[in-house]
Design an enzyme around this catalytic site. Structure first.
Site, mmCIF file in Angstrom:
data_model
loop_
_atom_site.group_PDB
_atom_site.id
_atom_site.type_symbol
_atom_site.label_atom_id
_atom_site.label_comp_id
_atom_site.label_asym_id
_atom_site.label_seq_id
_atom_site.Cartn_x
_atom_site.Cartn_y
_atom_site.Cartn_z
ATOM 1 N N GLY A 15 -0.759 -7.819 -1.166
ATOM 2 C CA GLY A 15 0.385 -6.911 -1.282
ATOM 3 C C GLY A 15 1.639 -7.521 -0.673
ATOM 4 O O GLY A 15 1.572 -8.159 0.366
ATOM 5 N N ARG A 76 -3.423 -10.876 -6.725
ATOM 6 C CA ARG A 76 -4.783 -10.970 -6.196
ATOM 7 C C ARG A 76 -5.574 -11.706 -7.268
ATOM 8 O O ARG A 76 -5.672 -11.247 -8.393
ATOM 9 C CB ARG A 76 -5.354 -9.571 -5.927
ATOM 10 C CG ARG A 76 -4.557 -8.829 -4.862
ATOM 11 C CD ARG A 76 -5.194 -7.502 -4.476
ATOM 12 N NE ARG A 76 -4.504 -6.911 -3.332
ATOM 13 C CZ ARG A 76 -3.611 -5.924 -3.407
ATOM 14 N NH1 ARG A 76 -3.312 -5.398 -4.575
ATOM 15 N NH2 ARG A 76 -3.031 -5.459 -2.328
ATOM 16 N N ASP A 107 -5.906 -10.170 5.117
ATOM 17 C CA ASP A 107 -7.220 -10.787 5.350
ATOM 18 C C ASP A 107 -7.852 -11.368 4.078
ATOM 19 O O ASP A 107 -8.579 -12.362 4.147
ATOM 20 C CB ASP A 107 -8.176 -9.850 6.098
ATOM 21 C CG ASP A 107 -8.282 -8.488 5.462
ATOM 22 O OD1 ASP A 107 -7.660 -8.289 4.397
ATOM 23 O OD2 ASP A 107 -8.976 -7.625 6.018
ATOM 24 N N THR A 130 1.654 -8.124 5.989
ATOM 25 C CA THR A 130 1.196 -6.855 5.410
ATOM 26 C C THR A 130 1.828 -5.726 6.210
ATOM 27 O O THR A 130 1.930 -5.829 7.441
ATOM 28 C CB THR A 130 -0.342 -6.693 5.424
ATOM 29 O OG1 THR A 130 -0.665 -5.294 5.264
ATOM 30 C CG2 THR A 130 -0.975 -7.155 6.728
ATOM 31 N N ASP A 132 0.559 -2.994 6.820
ATOM 32 C CA ASP A 132 -0.462 -2.188 7.502
ATOM 33 C C ASP A 132 -0.692 -2.564 8.966
ATOM 34 O O ASP A 132 -1.281 -1.795 9.719
ATOM 35 C CB ASP A 132 -1.800 -2.299 6.757
ATOM 36 C CG ASP A 132 -1.757 -1.591 5.423
ATOM 37 O OD1 ASP A 132 -0.799 -0.842 5.187
ATOM 38 O OD2 ASP A 132 -2.681 -1.785 4.611
ATOM 39 N N ASP A 134 -2.840 -4.480 10.199
ATOM 40 C CA ASP A 134 -4.267 -4.375 10.511
ATOM 41 C C ASP A 134 -4.947 -5.740 10.641
ATOM 42 O O ASP A 134 -6.078 -5.929 10.190
ATOM 43 C CB ASP A 134 -4.979 -3.522 9.442
ATOM 44 C CG ASP A 134 -4.780 -4.072 8.042
ATOM 45 O OD1 ASP A 134 -3.952 -4.988 7.855
ATOM 46 O OD2 ASP A 134 -5.463 -3.583 7.119
ATOM 47 N N ARG A 176 -4.619 2.003 4.215
ATOM 48 C CA ARG A 176 -5.909 2.218 3.557
ATOM 49 C C ARG A 176 -7.033 2.282 4.592
ATOM 50 O O ARG A 176 -7.898 3.120 4.523
ATOM 51 C CB ARG A 176 -6.132 1.046 2.594
ATOM 52 C CG ARG A 176 -7.014 1.317 1.453
ATOM 53 C CD ARG A 176 -7.069 0.141 0.515
ATOM 54 N NE ARG A 176 -6.339 -1.035 0.987
ATOM 55 C CZ ARG A 176 -5.851 -1.963 0.193
ATOM 56 N NH1 ARG A 176 -5.984 -1.836 -1.104
ATOM 57 N NH2 ARG A 176 -5.244 -3.032 0.676
#
Ligand code: F6P
Length: 328
Positions: A15, A76, A107, A130, A132, A134, A176
């Site tokens: 993303g 992707r 990741d 990202t 996120d 994360d 997510r």
């Protein structure tokens, strides 16, 4: 810093996130500074396989530090998941004389890079990009800060309507698997409740909390919900549930979606991207491979890619407590 590496390829994958362009710029300029060649690879690992490359010099990245998205595009790749695909990628890079890769992404991007290194002994350094946040091994990923600012601005606007009409809003934000955006934006925007995947509040406690909030004299409320939260209901089902059990609330839902991923990167993300790009290139030139560049204690640090992929990026418990206290 002289060695075998003469040409570095830079790519973005997964993303997109604000700050990716600033990181591309930093990699290209660090290569120019150290007198080595740099090529931009389009469309992530698909572009690596297909040889979709463009030679980049310091001037080719002018005017992109402030742009969202990624000028190299992102994708992707299913083919890169196969051994044949990775072999094609290796042949293609070798043919173009590329000696090392800087991969910017999350990741999934790092997993591809790690497998590729193990199979072909090809030097790889990752930059975490990202929204996120994360990823283990960095307190901030590229794009996280910008996304938080976007979310807080959006919630501030929604609050105008919430308070004018005495409404309760469920606002879904991205994340997510992680609640970093929800928790930080929730505290920053003064939300009454934050629902995140790491902590299941439970429906009963949510109702209790909303009840308390009503009784304490609050006329409107904002509940921030991470898309991956574990309460068992999506935002629309939550609205129905509250409609059914607390009819005195006038409930609305807002799903912020991909506006959170776009836009001009914040100053923080631009500075972080610049530091990460330089560190990535210089690490490769020092002969390092299979590391991710990260921000830890305000320093650029390297974490083995394997750890960055497998390690858990934990939610900030102190912030969680602050969030609870702020809803008093
Ligand atoms: O990984 C970042 C992220 O923004 C997630 O929070 C979200 O679930 C996902 O990307 C959406 O991805 P896509 O753009 O492929 O729908």
């Amino acid at each position: 810093m002289t060695g075998k590496i003469k040409k570095i390829g830079v790519m973005t994958s997964g993303g997109d996130a604000p700050g990716m362009n600033a990181a591309i710029r930093a990699v290209v300029r660090a290569c120019a500074y150290h007198n080595i060649q740099c090529i931009g690879i389009y469309r992530g690992y698909d572009g690596v396989i297909e040889g979709d490359y463009k030679s980049m010099d310091a001037r080719s990245v002018k005017g992109i530090i402030n742009k969202g998205g990624t000028v190299l595009k992102s994708a992707r790749s299913d083919e890169f998941r196969t051994k044949e695909g990775r072999k094609k990628a290796y042949d293609s890079l070798t043919k173009a004389g590329v000696d090392a890769l800087v991969t910017i992404g999350g990741d999934g991007t790092f997993t591809g890079g790690l497998i590729f290194n193990e199979e072909f002994n090809f030097p790889v350094i990752g930059i975490p990009g990202t929204i996120d946040n994360d990823i283990f091994g960095t307190t901030h990923t590229l794009g996280f800060d910008t996304a938080l600012n976007t979310v807080v601005e959006a919630i501030d606007k929604i609050r105008d309507t919430a308070s004018s009409h005495n409404r309760l809003f469920f606002i879904e934000v991205m994340g997510r698997d992680a609640g970093h955006i929800a928790l930080n934006a929730g505290v920053g925007a003064g939300a009454e409740e934050v629902l995140i995947p790491e902590e299941d509040l439970g429906l009963d406690r949510l109702l209790e909390s909303l009840n308390r909030s009503k009784q304490s004299g609050k006329s409107s409320s904002i509940v921030v919900v991470a898309e991956g939260d574990k309460i068992g209901k999506n935002v629309f089902e939550l609205k129905d549930y509250v409609d059914e059990h607390m009819s005195y609330y006038d409930v609305r839902v807002s799903v912020l979606g991909h506006i959170q991923r776009g836009g001009s990167p914040s100053c923080f993300d631009r500075v972080l991207a610049s530091r990460m790009g330089v560190k990535a290139v210089e690490s490769l030139l020092e002969g390092k491979t299979n590391f991710m560049v990260g921000l830890l204690n305000n320093k650029m640090e390297l974490t083995p890619l394997e750890k960055a992929i497998k390690g858990e990026s934990k939610i900030n418990l102190e912030l969680l407590r602050v969030s609870e206290i702020m809803t008093t």
